[in-house]
Scaffold this motif. Sequence first.
Motif, PDB file in Angstrom:
ATOM      1  N   ILE A   1      17.764   4.743  14.029  1.00 41.50           N
ATOM      2  CA  ILE A   1      16.595   3.931  13.661  1.00 41.50           C
ATOM      3  C   ILE A   1      15.372   4.355  14.470  1.00 41.50           C
ATOM      4  N   THR A   2      15.562   4.648  15.743  1.00 36.34           N
ATOM      5  CA  THR A   2      14.448   5.099  16.577  1.00 36.34           C
ATOM      6  C   THR A   2      13.843   6.383  16.015  1.00 36.34           C
ATOM      7  N   GLY A   3      14.689   7.335  15.689  1.00 37.09           N
ATOM      8  CA  GLY A   3      14.204   8.591  15.120  1.00 37.09           C
ATOM      9  C   GLY A   3      13.521   8.392  13.784  1.00 37.09           C
ATOM     10  N   MET A   4      14.105   7.561  12.939  1.00 28.14           N
ATOM     11  CA  MET A   4      13.514   7.287  11.632  1.00 28.14           C
ATOM     12  C   MET A   4      12.147   6.625  11.778  1.00 28.14           C
ATOM     13  N   THR A   5      12.044   5.699  12.725  1.00 27.05           N
ATOM     14  CA  THR A   5      10.780   4.982  12.932  1.00 27.05           C
ATOM     15  C   THR A   5       9.678   5.948  13.355  1.00 27.05           C
ATOM     16  N   LYS A   6       9.978   6.848  14.266  1.00 25.51           N
ATOM     17  CA  LYS A   6       8.988   7.832  14.714  1.00 25.51           C
ATOM     18  C   LYS A   6       8.507   8.690  13.549  1.00 25.51           C
ATOM     19  N   ILE A   7       9.439   9.137  12.731  1.00 26.81           N
ATOM     20  CA  ILE A   7       9.086   9.979  11.590  1.00 26.81           C
ATOM     21  C   ILE A   7       8.231   9.204  10.592  1.00 26.81           C
ATOM     22  N   LEU A   8       8.642   7.987  10.265  1.00 27.78           N
ATOM     23  CA  LEU A   8       7.901   7.198   9.279  1.00 27.78           C
ATOM     24  C   LEU A   8       6.512   6.814   9.777  1.00 27.78           C
TER      25      LEU A   8
END
Length: 72
Positions: free
Chosen positions: A18-25
């Motif tokens: 989720i942390t990685g996805m949030t940064k990308i989004l």
Amino acid sequence: MRTEVNQNNLPLLIPGKITGMTKILCEKLQLNAIDCLKIIYNSKTYKLLEQEDSKYWHYGPVALCEMLKEEI
């Protein structure tokens, strides 16, 4: 010793995804982290990520974001 991923220990893997996805989004959608988290947590992709048998936990944040993008 290898530990198998199962429904009981799967929640340990999810925060990193989720942390990685949030940064990308945040970068791609030009939104703040709270808005991105709302998108993620309300998505079908997240619901599948929570289920061990879907095997979505195998995917990295980039692939998960692509799946989420198709969903939106």
